[in-house]
Enzyme design. Sequence first.
Site, PDB file in Angstrom:
ATOM      1  CD  GLU A 183      -5.636  -5.195  -0.623  1.00  0.00           C
ATOM      2  OE1 GLU A 183      -4.900  -4.281  -0.312  1.00  0.00           O
ATOM      3  OE2 GLU A 183      -6.472  -6.159  -0.241  1.00  0.00           O
ATOM      4  CG  ASN A 241      -0.229  -0.271   2.475  1.00  0.00           C
ATOM      5  OD1 ASN A 241       0.825  -0.972   2.405  1.00  0.00           O
ATOM      6  ND2 ASN A 241      -0.926   0.847   3.712  1.00  0.00           N
TER       7      ASN A 241
HETATM    8 ZN    ZN Z   1      -8.310  -2.096  -0.679  1.00  0.00          ZN
END
Ligand code: ZN
Length: 132
Positions: A57, A42
Amino acid sequence: MTNEELIELAKEAREKACVELSGFKVGAALLEKNGTVILGSNIEDPSGIGVTNICAERCAIVKALSEGYREFEKIAVVGGLDKLIFCAPCGACRQYLNSWCPSIKIVLLETDGEIKEYSMKELLPYSFDETF
Ligand code: ZN
């Protein structure tokens, strides 16, 4: 590649997270059908605006797509502040994963350390693309 191996790779990806604001690091390991693994972490917007934060993701999926990969088998996701906790994909990531690969399996680390595998149908019932 076993789910355990994929989770270990997601842990490695998590170490590269850019989360100076929240400190909540997430890592993802995306397994392509040819055996290639694409990692993602992230990335927070340092300005604090937040609208351009990228989840691990979607980071992995975008990296893979931009490299020409299209067939995804599994994605493992791990996350947490100091220690790993159960960290399921957010709503935006669920839709994104479903849009690109509805057959993908999602491998998650439960809080008790157990590794479980989920289908998109389990994580995103009645998804947008089922309505037309
Ligand atoms: Zn997410």
